[in-house]
Scaffold this active site. Sequence first.
Site, short mmCIF file in Angstrom:
data_model
loop_
_atom_site.label_atom_id
_atom_site.label_comp_id
_atom_site.label_asym_id
_atom_site.label_seq_id
_atom_site.Cartn_x
_atom_site.Cartn_y
_atom_site.Cartn_z
N HIS A 124 84.88 58.57 -50.04
CA HIS A 124 84.28 58.21 -48.64
C HIS A 124 85.38 57.32 -47.74
CE1 HIS A 124 81.01 56.79 -46.04
NE2 HIS A 124 81.42 55.70 -46.11
N HIS A 143 75.47 58.34 -42.70
CA HIS A 143 74.82 57.71 -43.43
C HIS A 143 73.91 58.65 -44.28
CE1 HIS A 143 74.34 53.09 -44.09
NE2 HIS A 143 75.69 53.35 -44.17
#
Length: 725
Positions: free
Chosen positions: A34, A88
Amino acid sequence: MSLADSDRELVVEELRREPTPAEAALFENLWSEHCAYRSSRPLLSAFESEGEQVVIGPGDDAAVVALPDADDAGEDERTYITMGIESHNHPSYVDPFDGAATGVGGIVRDTLSMGAYPIALADSLYFGEFDREHSKYLFEGVVEGISHYGNCIGVPTVAGSVDFHPDYEGNPLVNVACVGLTNEERLVTAVAQEPGNKLVLVGNATGRDGLGGASFASEDLAEDAETEDRPAVQVGDPYAEKLLIEANEVLIEENLVESARDLGAAGLGGASSELVAKGGLGAHIELERVHQREPNMSALEILLAESQERMCYEVAPENVERVEEIAAKYDLGCSVIGEVTEENYTCTFEGETVVDVDASFLGEGAPMNDLPADDPDQPETDLPQADLEEAFETIVSSPNTASKRWVYRQYDHEVGVRTSVGPGDDAAIVAVREAGQGLAISSGAAPNWTDVAPYEGARAVALENAMNVAAKGATPLAAVDCLNGGNPEKPEVYGGFKGIVDGLADMCQTLGAPVVGGNVSLYNDSPSGPIPPTPTLALVGTKDGYDAPPLALEADPESELLLVGDVGLENGDIRLGGSEYLARFDGSDRFPTLPDDPAALVDAVAAIADDDSTLATHDVSHGGLAVSLAEMVTAEAGLEVSIPVPESADAGPAGVLFHEQPGRVLIQTTDADAVRETFDGVAPVVSLGTPTTDGKITIEAGTETITDDAETIRERRSVIEAELA
């Protein structure tokens, strides 16, 4: 949280000792997929990110692009926009409301950290099939989270997309883009400036929410994710964010900020270490100084919690008192947590050193992955034989092509009084009066396209977004992308991901739209399998003024409706691959051929959209020509059209009506000759017929005819609203 053995060996070799628990957790998060892009960074060099309009490209919290200002503006008066996008995805599966809401909050703070004021949001959402209860639960929660947060902070959500596909069932995607407004004088970056400057944390108190969020986003979702991973999801407070937006504006106006970083992934540890690493410097932080909302927090928790509505500022010592005064005025917490130093990044807690590492090694030391990639299989042609009337009714009422009014009516898209064209059109237009420019915004992807053909589908996604802004009279300026994929350790998944990267990069370069920033989200895998490779693109274009031709027809019988850019009608090679028609009627085919010169086509569409003779324009894409025609009809303006069907078209009238080749636009005009002259040598132009005044639609395709009326079409296209009302 646990640091992988191979990574631990590298850390031990660099530190010449075992890492402390806080250091191990910090490396585990900042070296995650990430944060470090370990599997994707080797591919991202394919993107062209430079151009004369690009002020700051990839690598900061948001990109900065210069607008073509009014002629009398000097170089130091140029208006800049910021562009950012983030995902998200995993948090929105575990907790759809808070996961989506904090996605909005995070991308807005990325905008603030550049010295910009947020003026527009765009959300691109992807869920499992609409008829599944779990998909509807996630869909409703995500939309509620976005609308609640965006409405409370007063930033309009003006554009976006919603797609349903069975392979998102176990892993939805929530991609949010933000556009901000700034100029050279206000501009701030995330590059620390000078040793001795103070690090000041402003915003909400730090709690235990969001611990390990970066590592959570870098692994496949498990069956028990909705319960077991809840602590990794942040909880948002939009009212605190609104105060932070206004406080940040005062800090910028008074020139009190040397550099800034939003506290997002990996919390304070991520933001502060990245800030000083970018400046080739270090920092000393006293963690107990951080204002906290929970008792007995450990050093690791303070360092890595992803509590929301927090900013880290570099402030000159003489300005610290004024920053504290402004924070107090807006009822925000404020802590002077440390200072910028010459060398290492160190953190102490109650007198004990818990972190002592080189900031650059922490931020850039993660090894890149060299993964195998398999090319996707080419689909065979297997065309269904559906009744044309049935197909029309089915495709028009499909959740993918139906009206998304249920979504955007929950968003305040007019707050800020800049929105000239709002949601529901091909692209939104926001008035940037400071530059005398209309800023057109389009955002989305097409999972059916990239599922069947990752490379060609991604090229088509870029062209589709460019055509959306061109249909409103704007020419592409720049783009940001959110590249979503499954588990990259699977060669077939990584091959599809590589395809969308290359396809998006190739078409954006062709269109002269530099990709100035973005986000990568991998490991979007669940027990139900990987997601389709999904290249969300948020593209902006500019035009003089703020007006645009509408999507809906005018009831002018003297006008003519023209179809521009349909390659299949010209050469008879009509392909249905990636279409909603094949998805609904269980078929397969190759992806359509795209126009030969897409850049010239986009420029010509933008030019004709702004011509006085143009009454309406509408891009042709999802659902094909049939859906686009249906969308243009109103109770006051109907259509009688006749569409030629080439003899070589294997799918016959269905192929002509439902293929989804991007690069096509419908133009209602009072000067058909001007349109043909504009597209001479650029794209084919076909006359379809004339508008009527009865609100009915008649489509002749070869020897077959479809008839319907505006009211029935409106009801069919309200399937989402009817189901969720």
